[in-house]
Design a protein around this motif. Sequence first.
Motif, PDB file in Angstrom:
ATOM      1  N   ARG A 256       0.779  -0.493  -0.255  1.00  0.00           N
ATOM      2  CA  ARG A 256       0.425   0.117   0.380  1.00  0.00           C
ATOM      3  C   ARG A 256       0.537   1.159   0.314  1.00  0.00           C
TER       4      ARG A 256
ATOM      5  N   THR B 291      -2.898   9.978  -2.474  1.00  0.00           N
ATOM      6  CA  THR B 291      -3.768   9.065  -2.881  1.00  0.00           C
ATOM      7  C   THR B 291      -2.932   7.393  -2.610  1.00  0.00           C
TER       8      THR B 291
ATOM      9  N   SER C  91      -2.463   3.705  -3.388  1.00  0.00           N
ATOM     10  CA  SER C  91      -2.492   2.508  -4.641  1.00  0.00           C
ATOM     11  C   SER C  91      -2.198   1.088  -3.726  1.00  0.00           C
ATOM     12  N   ASP C  92      -2.981   0.098  -4.206  1.00  0.00           N
ATOM     13  CA  ASP C  92      -2.038  -1.206  -4.200  1.00  0.00           C
ATOM     14  C   ASP C  92      -0.789  -1.589  -5.176  1.00  0.00           C
TER      15      ASP C  92
END
Length: 83
Positions: free
Chosen positions: A4, A12, A14-15
């Motif tokens: 992560r 933001t 994100s994976d």
Amino acid sequence: MRLRVTSGDSWTSSDLAVAPGDSVASVKARVLAADRVPAARASQYEVKHGGALMVDESRSLSSLGIGDGAALIVLLRRRRPVR
């Protein structure tokens, strides 16, 4: 494995799918590219894990104990005033 990753520019998360042998620098480069930050400015950013600065970005994620589900943040380095 999946990480992560939060970008300090856009805040933001994100994976990212990464390999344990990937370097911290390669993860940082992917995040900055997604935020459209020119590669020439990568040195102006730092990576932190658990609040700790990743000083040697050439090291692999596994050598730093960063495993599946870990959280990283990529932030603009702060200039400190000279006193």
